[in-house]
Design a protein around this motif. Structure first.
Motif, PDB file in Angstrom:
ATOM      1  N   LEU A 335      23.517   8.909 -34.942  1.00  0.00           N
ATOM      2  CA  LEU A 335      23.779   9.478 -33.625  1.00  0.00           C
ATOM      3  C   LEU A 335      22.881  10.712 -33.385  1.00  0.00           C
ATOM      4  O   LEU A 335      22.243  10.839 -32.336  1.00  0.00           O
ATOM      5  CB  LEU A 335      25.255   9.884 -33.518  1.00  0.00           C
ATOM      6  N   ALA A 336      22.829  11.579 -34.394  1.00  0.00           N
ATOM      7  CA  ALA A 336      22.004  12.788 -34.278  1.00  0.00           C
ATOM      8  C   ALA A 336      20.539  12.424 -34.073  1.00  0.00           C
ATOM      9  O   ALA A 336      19.847  12.985 -33.219  1.00  0.00           O
ATOM     10  CB  ALA A 336      22.158  13.651 -35.527  1.00  0.00           C
ATOM     11  N   GLU A 337      20.084  11.425 -34.854  1.00  0.00           N
ATOM     12  CA  GLU A 337      18.669  11.054 -34.787  1.00  0.00           C
ATOM     13  C   GLU A 337      18.322  10.448 -33.428  1.00  0.00           C
ATOM     14  O   GLU A 337      17.273  10.741 -32.856  1.00  0.00           O
ATOM     15  CB  GLU A 337      18.333  10.067 -35.911  1.00  0.00           C
ATOM     16  N   GLN A 338      19.221   9.599 -32.910  1.00  0.00           N
ATOM     17  CA  GLN A 338      18.913   8.929 -31.636  1.00  0.00           C
ATOM     18  C   GLN A 338      18.955   9.895 -30.460  1.00  0.00           C
ATOM     19  O   GLN A 338      18.205   9.736 -29.501  1.00  0.00           O
ATOM     20  CB  GLN A 338      19.865   7.753 -31.424  1.00  0.00           C
ATOM     21  N   LEU A 339      19.821  10.903 -30.521  1.00  0.00           N
ATOM     22  CA  LEU A 339      19.850  11.904 -29.448  1.00  0.00           C
ATOM     23  C   LEU A 339      18.607  12.795 -29.506  1.00  0.00           C
ATOM     24  O   LEU A 339      18.106  13.241 -28.482  1.00  0.00           O
ATOM     25  CB  LEU A 339      21.108  12.768 -29.560  1.00  0.00           C
ATOM     26  N   ALA A 340      18.138  13.045 -30.724  1.00  0.00           N
ATOM     27  CA  ALA A 340      16.970  13.917 -30.885  1.00  0.00           C
ATOM     28  C   ALA A 340      15.669  13.158 -30.665  1.00  0.00           C
ATOM     29  O   ALA A 340      14.618  13.763 -30.431  1.00  0.00           O
ATOM     30  CB  ALA A 340      16.970  14.546 -32.272  1.00  0.00           C
ATOM     31  N   ARG A 341      15.738  11.820 -30.759  1.00  0.00           N
ATOM     32  CA  ARG A 341      14.522  11.044 -30.519  1.00  0.00           C
ATOM     33  C   ARG A 341      14.873   9.734 -29.814  1.00  0.00           C
ATOM     34  O   ARG A 341      14.877   8.655 -30.392  1.00  0.00           O
ATOM     35  CB  ARG A 341      13.790  10.770 -31.837  1.00  0.00           C
ATOM     36  N   TRP A 342      15.211   9.878 -28.541  1.00  0.00           N
ATOM     37  CA  TRP A 342      15.502   8.710 -27.705  1.00  0.00           C
ATOM     38  C   TRP A 342      14.161   8.108 -27.310  1.00  0.00           C
ATOM     39  O   TRP A 342      13.382   8.741 -26.611  1.00  0.00           O
ATOM     40  CB  TRP A 342      16.286   9.172 -26.480  1.00  0.00           C
ATOM     41  N   GLU A 343      13.899   6.898 -27.795  1.00  0.00           N
ATOM     42  CA  GLU A 343      12.621   6.254 -27.477  1.00  0.00           C
ATOM     43  C   GLU A 343      12.839   5.205 -26.418  1.00  0.00           C
ATOM     44  O   GLU A 343      13.730   4.357 -26.543  1.00  0.00           O
ATOM     45  CB  GLU A 343      12.021   5.603 -28.733  1.00  0.00           C
ATOM     46  N   LEU A 344      12.032   5.258 -25.361  1.00  0.00           N
ATOM     47  CA  LEU A 344      12.161   4.249 -24.314  1.00  0.00           C
ATOM     48  C   LEU A 344      10.820   4.104 -23.609  1.00  0.00           C
ATOM     49  O   LEU A 344      10.034   5.049 -23.535  1.00  0.00           O
ATOM     50  CB  LEU A 344      13.272   4.616 -23.325  1.00  0.00           C
ATOM     51  N   THR A 345      10.546   2.885 -23.133  1.00  0.00           N
ATOM     52  CA  THR A 345       9.258   2.598 -22.504  1.00  0.00           C
ATOM     53  C   THR A 345       9.447   2.328 -21.017  1.00  0.00           C
ATOM     54  O   THR A 345      10.103   1.356 -20.639  1.00  0.00           O
ATOM     55  CB  THR A 345       8.583   1.383 -23.180  1.00  0.00           C
ATOM     56  N   PRO A 346       8.903   3.180 -20.150  1.00  0.00           N
ATOM     57  CA  PRO A 346       9.017   2.941 -18.711  1.00  0.00           C
ATOM     58  C   PRO A 346       8.315   1.637 -18.323  1.00  0.00           C
ATOM     59  O   PRO A 346       7.352   1.228 -18.972  1.00  0.00           O
ATOM     60  CB  PRO A 346       8.287   4.131 -18.092  1.00  0.00           C
ATOM     61  N   THR A 347       8.831   0.981 -17.276  1.00  0.00           N
ATOM     62  CA  THR A 347       8.151  -0.217 -16.773  1.00  0.00           C
ATOM     63  C   THR A 347       7.146   0.147 -15.699  1.00  0.00           C
ATOM     64  O   THR A 347       6.267  -0.627 -15.366  1.00  0.00           O
ATOM     65  CB  THR A 347       9.162  -1.233 -16.207  1.00  0.00           C
ATOM     66  N   GLY A 348       7.281   1.350 -15.125  1.00  0.00           N
ATOM     67  CA  GLY A 348       6.339   1.752 -14.078  1.00  0.00           C
ATOM     68  C   GLY A 348       6.699   3.108 -13.512  1.00  0.00           C
ATOM     69  O   GLY A 348       7.439   3.878 -14.129  1.00  0.00           O
ATOM     70  N   THR A 349       6.151   3.391 -12.326  1.00  0.00           N
ATOM     71  CA  THR A 349       6.415   4.670 -11.654  1.00  0.00           C
ATOM     72  C   THR A 349       6.977   4.394 -10.267  1.00  0.00           C
ATOM     73  O   THR A 349       6.953   3.263  -9.790  1.00  0.00           O
ATOM     74  CB  THR A 349       5.120   5.493 -11.486  1.00  0.00           C
ATOM     75  N   GLU A 350       7.441   5.454  -9.605  1.00  0.00           N
ATOM     76  CA  GLU A 350       7.921   5.322  -8.224  1.00  0.00           C
ATOM     77  C   GLU A 350       6.763   5.222  -7.230  1.00  0.00           C
ATOM     78  O   GLU A 350       6.976   5.107  -6.040  1.00  0.00           O
ATOM     79  CB  GLU A 350       8.816   6.520  -7.854  1.00  0.00           C
ATOM     80  N   GLY A 351       5.512   5.283  -7.744  1.00  0.00           N
ATOM     81  CA  GLY A 351       4.346   5.057  -6.884  1.00  0.00           C
ATOM     82  C   GLY A 351       3.972   6.264  -6.029  1.00  0.00           C
ATOM     83  O   GLY A 351       4.572   7.340  -6.122  1.00  0.00           O
ATOM     84  N   TYR A 352       2.970   6.043  -5.175  1.00  0.00           N
ATOM     85  CA  TYR A 352       2.432   7.150  -4.379  1.00  0.00           C
ATOM     86  C   TYR A 352       3.451   7.750  -3.421  1.00  0.00           C
ATOM     87  O   TYR A 352       3.355   8.913  -3.062  1.00  0.00           O
ATOM     88  CB  TYR A 352       1.195   6.696  -3.597  1.00  0.00           C
ATOM     89  N   LYS A 353       4.452   6.959  -3.031  1.00  0.00           N
ATOM     90  CA  LYS A 353       5.413   7.512  -2.045  1.00  0.00           C
ATOM     91  C   LYS A 353       6.193   8.683  -2.616  1.00  0.00           C
ATOM     92  O   LYS A 353       6.633   9.560  -1.881  1.00  0.00           O
ATOM     93  CB  LYS A 353       6.338   6.413  -1.512  1.00  0.00           C
ATOM     94  N   LYS A 354       6.349   8.702  -3.959  1.00  0.00           N
ATOM     95  CA  LYS A 354       7.090   9.802  -4.588  1.00  0.00           C
ATOM     96  C   LYS A 354       6.188  10.690  -5.461  1.00  0.00           C
ATOM     97  O   LYS A 354       6.650  11.685  -6.006  1.00  0.00           O
ATOM     98  CB  LYS A 354       8.205   9.229  -5.474  1.00  0.00           C
ATOM     99  N   ALA A 355       4.922  10.315  -5.602  1.00  0.00           N
ATOM    100  CA  ALA A 355       4.018  11.089  -6.472  1.00  0.00           C
ATOM    101  C   ALA A 355       3.597  12.375  -5.776  1.00  0.00           C
ATOM    102  O   ALA A 355       3.348  12.379  -4.575  1.00  0.00           O
ATOM    103  CB  ALA A 355       2.780  10.259  -6.811  1.00  0.00           C
ATOM    104  N   GLU A 356       3.517  13.465  -6.529  1.00  0.00           N
ATOM    105  CA  GLU A 356       3.086  14.723  -5.910  1.00  0.00           C
ATOM    106  C   GLU A 356       1.569  14.834  -5.825  1.00  0.00           C
ATOM    107  O   GLU A 356       1.042  15.544  -4.982  1.00  0.00           O
ATOM    108  CB  GLU A 356       3.669  15.914  -6.679  1.00  0.00           C
ATOM    109  N   VAL A 357       0.871  14.125  -6.719  1.00  0.00           N
ATOM    110  CA  VAL A 357      -0.594  14.192  -6.726  1.00  0.00           C
ATOM    111  C   VAL A 357      -1.172  12.832  -7.093  1.00  0.00           C
ATOM    112  O   VAL A 357      -0.456  11.918  -7.492  1.00  0.00           O
ATOM    113  CB  VAL A 357      -1.121  15.236  -7.749  1.00  0.00           C
ATOM    114  N   THR A 358      -2.500  12.739  -6.969  1.00  0.00           N
ATOM    115  CA  THR A 358      -3.216  11.533  -7.347  1.00  0.00           C
ATOM    116  C   THR A 358      -4.115  11.856  -8.534  1.00  0.00           C
ATOM    117  O   THR A 358      -4.929  12.781  -8.458  1.00  0.00           O
ATOM    118  CB  THR A 358      -4.075  11.031  -6.172  1.00  0.00           C
TER     119      THR A 358
END
Length: 417
Positions: A335-358
């Motif tokens: 439990l301690a290890e997983q909270l300290a190192r939660w590994e996850l892979t994003p599938t993408g981003t919210e795109g330009y509509k929510k991006a602050e910069v390019t």
């Protein structure tokens, strides 16, 4: 061609942070300046930035080490401009205009009252330089007139606009990136670069929330709205980048300053590692809990991390859904290890509509770092976000806008030459 089209020393396209600042500075040098923008209102990005307060620069910026706070194929490119027009220079201008400001944290400076004060200051600087504004006004076509063409022996540009044709000795492109199309972002600057064979670095959204696939994200969707301080990292060894910032859970994924910062470094298909309790020694805290408490693990965990997170986390394994004094040391260590190192892979981003910069843009190899002028196209300059220079969240992108604009404005050939 009619010989009555107005002639300017410089035409600047794009009335955002970089364009407005460059226009004011050039005008105050005595140049005849025309500033064109296709939108009705100038500086929309300034208006909405920093929650409407405009995070206009960052005191912590180190011009001698731009790679610390800027991303691009060559972050060192921005050293020249940033060292000649520093955060202190812009702060002095803000103070000269009597605008009250405060530091939020990590060197981030915001207007006390409103971003409108910063816009009013930039417009006042333009007025002091007798800048001509055309807006809304679209640019239809741009043609390069080689030396010897009307009106002088110098090189110049013919710019066809909604309000008729104009000519200019110098042309400055300050049209920004693709982020937030609803406030008028377009790819105009990139198309113009292509017209003149100026190389581009591939564009993608930066400072943007990250998303995850629906089923994989289902256990965490209930945490939407929860914010907490984390350490977030991506990459390995030399390419590893980490930030200590706040994380925000959303219905579709993760946002907040921690995620916006890491998104500029995240590569598709690679995992993130998140320490959800960076200031806590989790193994020790859980071991102490086991020795003195009979509460459920989730309740004990709720003294270390937000209770909604503690509940969601304990649901992940049957071993964690019991009183802490009945849990095995192995289960608590996991439990301690997983909270300290939660590994996850994003599938993408919210795109330009929510991006602050390019990220990406006009290749810095094609530009002079002293003047921002194209090496192969005389009299054509690119400044601000349209260039492949992207700053961290926290006022760095605005400082690049001011600094690149100032470098360009100082380098423009003097009036009438």
């Amino acid at each position: 061609m009619s010989h009555t089209s107005p002639v300017f020393d410089v035409v600047i396209i794009g009335a955002g942070a970089a364009g407005l600042f460059c226009a004011g500075q050039a005008g105050q040098r005595g140049l005849k300046v025309l500033l064109i923008d296709h939108a009705e209102k100038v500086a929309e990005k300034i208006r909405i930035s920093g929650g409407g307060r405009c995070n206009f620069t960052n005191r912590d910026l180190d011009p001698a080490a731009p790679h610390k706070h800027f991303v691009g194929q060559n972050p060192q490119f921005c050293r020249s401009a940033l060292s000649r027009y520093t955060p202190a220079d812009f702060i002095a201008l803000v103070q000269k205009h009597g605008i009250a400001f405060h530091e939020k944290h990590k060197g981030q400076l915001f207007a006390d009252r409103s971003a409108e004060d910063i816009i009013a200051m930039l417009l006042a600087e333009c007025a002091a330089g007798q800048v001509t504004h055309w807006q809304p006004c679209a640019v239809k076509n741009i043609e390069f007139l080689a030396p010897g063409a009307y009106p002088s022996s110098a090189t110049s540009y013919q710019i066809d606009t909604d309000r008729g044709p104009v000519q200019a000795r110098s042309l400055v492109i300050a049209t920004g990136g693709l982020s937030i199309p609803k406030i008028g972002a377009t790819d105009f600057g990139y198309r113009l670069a292509q017209q003149f064979n100026i190389p581009l670095v591939e564009r993608r959204p930066g400072l943007v929330p990250l998303t995850f696939d629906g089923t994989g994200w289902a256990p965490y969707a209930q945490l939407a709205g929860l914010a907490l301080p984390v350490q977030i990292s991506t990459g390995a060894k030399k390419t590893r980048m980490a930030f200590d910032e706040d994380l925000l859970f959303t219905h579709r994924g993760l946002s907040g300053p921690a995620v916006l910062q890491i998104s500029s470094y995240w590569q598709e298909g690679t995992p993130l590692a998140i320490n959800l309790a960076p200031t806590v020694d989790l193994p020790a805290a859980l071991a102490q809990g086991k020795a003195r408490s009979r509460k459920l693990i989730a309740n004990e965990l709720a003294t270390l991390v937000p209770s909604r997170l503690a509940d969601a986390w304990a649901q992940r394994e049957a071993d964690w859904q019991r009183p802490i004094n009945e849990a095995s040391d192995k289960a608590l260590a996991r439990l301690a290890e997983q909270l300290a190192r939660w590994e996850l892979t994003p599938t993408g981003t919210e795109g330009y509509k929510k991006a602050e910069v390019t990220l990406g843009g006009v290749d810095t190899k094609a530009l002079s770092q002293q003047t921002m002028e194209c090496k192969t196209q005389p009299g054509l300059y690119f400044i601000g976000e349209v260039v492949d220079v992207t700053g961290w969240l926290g006022g760095y992108n605005f400082q690049w806008a001011w600094a690149s604009a100032a470098a360009c404005a100082q380098a423009l050939p003097p009036a009438g030459h």
